[in-house]
Design an enzyme around this catalytic site. Structure first.
Site, PDB file in Angstrom:
ATOM      1  N   GLY A 148      22.842 -26.096  16.187  1.00 16.60           N
ATOM      2  CA  GLY A 148      22.230 -27.421  16.207  1.00 16.60           C
ATOM      3  C   GLY A 148      21.590 -27.208  14.872  1.00 16.60           C
ATOM      4  CB  THR A 149      22.088 -27.305  11.952  1.00 15.06           C
ATOM      5  OG1 THR A 149      22.663 -26.177  12.523  1.00 15.06           O
ATOM      6  CG2 THR A 149      21.770 -27.025  10.511  1.00 15.06           C
TER       7      THR A 149
END
Lengths: 239, 242
Positions: free
Chosen positions: A16-17
C-alpha cells in the site's frame, strides 16, 4: 488462529504506498513512505521503495512488492547493457520507456504502478508516470500508490512550476506525511531522493520527525511524564 | 509425441492464453465530422482511472502519416501501442520511396484488421478509434471498435458521444459546413458531454485535417451555463426532492 488473519499472513506482499515524483528548477525530487504490508500485518516498516536504475535515474515502486522488484531488476539489467553500448549515461526517457515495455507487455500478470524520475544533460529533470496497464505519461509531477488518493486535492492547490530544490523537497515530505496520516497502508518513514546535475542525495525523515496533523498528539515517553510535569500531579487523572 | 487433445487445461487455462481483462487508464468520447475542407475532430484531454479523473493532459488525437488523424477512446496504453504499430507502418511505406503514401482509407483498413485479429484471439486492444483524413481531395471519416466493427460516415462519435453527440449531429450536420460552423457544432456536442458524461474533463482540443495537413489546437476550456432559476431552486414546491 483466526481464519481471516491466517489468510492475511499468507497474502502476497503488497506495498500500500504513497509515492511522489516532483520536478523543480534544476532536477527532480522523489519521495515515498516505507510501509510494506501483507494484509493487515506490516511486514516491513522501513522499506526502501525508491530504487536505483542507473546513476542518474531512480524509480518509485508501488503495488505488488514482488512485481515491482522484478520489473526494476530486469530494467536495471537492460539499462546497464544499453549504457555500455551507448557509451554515455542513459536518458530518463529511455529508462521510462523500458519500464513501459515491461509493464505493457505483461499487463495481465503485473500489478504495479511506477514513477520514474531522473536527470540527464539533454532534457534536465524529468518525471514519468507508468500506472497499471502500462500507459506512459510525462508529467511535471506524479503521485501514486494507495495513499495518493488523499493527495490529489493537496497537489491541485500547492503545486507550482519552477520551485527551488528546498521548496520541492519540503512539498514532497509534507505530502507523504499527510498521506501517511490518513492511509492505513502507508506509514513509517519518509525517504526522499534528489537528482540533479550535481548528483544524487538521499534523505531520511524518521516517523517521529514528521509534522503532526489534525487530531494527532505530540508523542510522549510515558503518561507519568505528563502527570509529573503538570502542577496538580496525580489529581489530574480523569476519573 | 503428446497431442494437445490430451492437454485440455492448456486451452481453457486463463494463464496459458493471454487476454486483456479490463482497462485501467481510459479516455472518454471522441467526436468528428466532415466539413467543407476536410475533417474536424474533438476530444478532451482526460485520462480516467476508474472513477478518479487522474490525468488531465492526455493527448488523444495524433496525426498519422501525411493524410490522416487518429483519435481514440478507451485504454490509453493500448492507444500508445497502436501509435507504435502505425509508426512502423508509415515508416515502411516511406521506405518504398515510390511517390505513393498511405491514405486514410488504407490506414482505416489496417486498423480494422489489427483490431479484429486481436478480438479473435480474445486479447483486444481496448479502444474505439476514429480515423479521419483527406487525400487527393477525397474526404474520409471512419470508425473502428474494439471488436473490429468498422464503418465510415459523415459524422462519428465514440463512447458516450454515440448517445449524446450523434443525435445532435444527425439533426444539424449538412454538406459543406464552414470551419466556423463545424467548430461550433463540435463544441455544442462537447459541452453536452461535459454536462452529462462524468468521465469528461473540461480541457479539450479540436483538430482539423485538410489537403494541406493536420493541425491540433492548443488545449482550452469551454464555458458552461448554470443560470436556470430551476437550478438555483430545484426543490421549490417539493421540499425534500432533488
Amino acid at each position: 488462529m483466526d481464519q481471516s488473519i491466517q489468510n492475511d499472513l499468507n497474502a502476497p506482499h503488497s506495498m500500500g504506498t504513497t509515492i511522489i515524483g516532483v520536478t523543480y528548477n534544476g532536477g527532480v525530487v522523489l519521495g515515498a513512505d516505507s510501509r510494506t504490508s501483507t494484509g493487515v500485518y506490516v511486514a516491513n516498516r522501513a522499506s526502501d521503495k525508491i530504487t536505483q536504475l542507473t546513476d542518474n535515474v531512480y524509480l518509485c515502486r508501488s503495488g505488488s512488492a514482488a512485481d515491482s522488484q522484478i520489473v526494476s531488476d530486469y530494467v536495471r539489467h537492460f539499462l546497464h547493457q544499453h549504457t555500455i553500448q551507448l557509451g554515455h549515461p542513459a536518458t530518463v526517457k529511455v529508462a521510462a520507456n523500458l519500464i513501459r515495455l515491461f509493464s505493457y507487455n505483461n499487463k495481465n500478470m503485473l500489478q504495479t504502478g511506477l514513477i520514474i524520475g531522473g536527470w540527464d544533460k539533454y532534457e534536465g529533470g524529468k518525471i514519468y508516470g507508468v500506472p497499471l496497464g502500462g500507459t506512459i505519461l510525462e508529467q511535471p509531477f506524479a503521485i501514486g500508490g494507495s495513499g495518493s488518493t488523499y493527495l490529489y486535492g493537496f497537489f491541485d492547490q500547492e503545486w507550482k512550476e519552477g520551485m527551488t530544490k528546498e521548496e520541492a523537497e519540503q512539498l514532497v515530505v509534507k505530502a507523504v506525511s499527510l498521506a501517511i496520516a490518513r492511509d492505513g497502508a502507508s506509514g513509517g518513514v519518509v525517504r526522499t531522493v534528489i537528482i540533479n546535475s550535481e548528483g544524487v542525495t538521499r534523505n531520511y525523515y524518521p516517523g517521529d520527525a514528521l509534522p503532526l496533523w489534525h487530531e494527532e498528539l505530540e508523542p510522549q515517553n510515558s503518561l507519568l511524564d505528563i502527570l509529573s510535569s503538570s502542577s496538580s500531579g496525580p489529581d489530574m487523572m480523569i476519573s | 509425441m503428446e497431442s494437445n487433445q490430451s492437454k485440455p487445461g492448456l486451452l481453457c487455462n486463463p494463464e496459458g492464453s493471454q487476454r486483456t481483462l479490463y482497462p485501467y487508464v481510459t479516455g472518454t468520447s471522441v467526436v468528428a465530422l466532415k466539413y467543407k475542407d476536410g475533417i474536424l475532430m474533438a476530444a478532451d484531454m482526460g485520462g480516467s482511472y476508474g472513477s478518479t479523473l487522474r490525468y488531465k493532459s492526455v493527448e488523444r488525437m495524433k496525426p498519422v502519416g501525411k493524410h490522416s488523424l487518429l483519435g481514440a477512446s478507451g485504454e490509453i496504453s493500448d492507444f500508445q501501442e497502436l501509435l507504435r504499430y502505425l509508426d512502423e507502418l508509415i515508416l515502411y511505406d516511406n521506405m518504398w520511396d515510390d511517390g505513393n503514401s498511405l491514405g486514410p482509407k488504407e490506414v482505416h483498413n489496417y486498423l480494422t484488421r489489427v483490431m479484429y485479429n486481436r478480438r479473435n484471439k480474445f486479447n483486444p486492444l481496448w479502444n474505439s478509434l476514429v480515423l479521419g483524413g483527406v487525400k487527393k481531395g477525397q474526404k474520409y471519416l471512419g470508425m473502428v471498435s474494439m471488436i473490429g466493427v468498422n464503418f465510415e460516415d459523415n459524422h462519428v462519435a465514440t463512447g458516450f458521444g454515440n448517445h449524446l453527440a450523434r443525435p445532435i449531429l444527425r439533426d444539424e450536420w449538412h454538406e459543406n459546413l464552414t470551419f466556423e460552423e463545424g467548430v461550433k457544432l463540435l463544441e455544442k456536442c462537447m459541452r453536452v458531454l461535459l454536462y452529462r458524461d462524468r468521465s469528461a474533463v473540461n480541457k479539450l482540443q479540436i483538430s482539423k485535417i485538410t489537403e494541406e495537413g493536420v493541425t491540433i489546437s492548443q488545449p482550452y476550456s469551454l464555458k458552461t451555463f448554470w443560470g436556470f432559476s430551476a437550478f438555483e431552486n430545484p426543490t421549490l414546491g417539493a421540499e425534500g426532492s432533488w
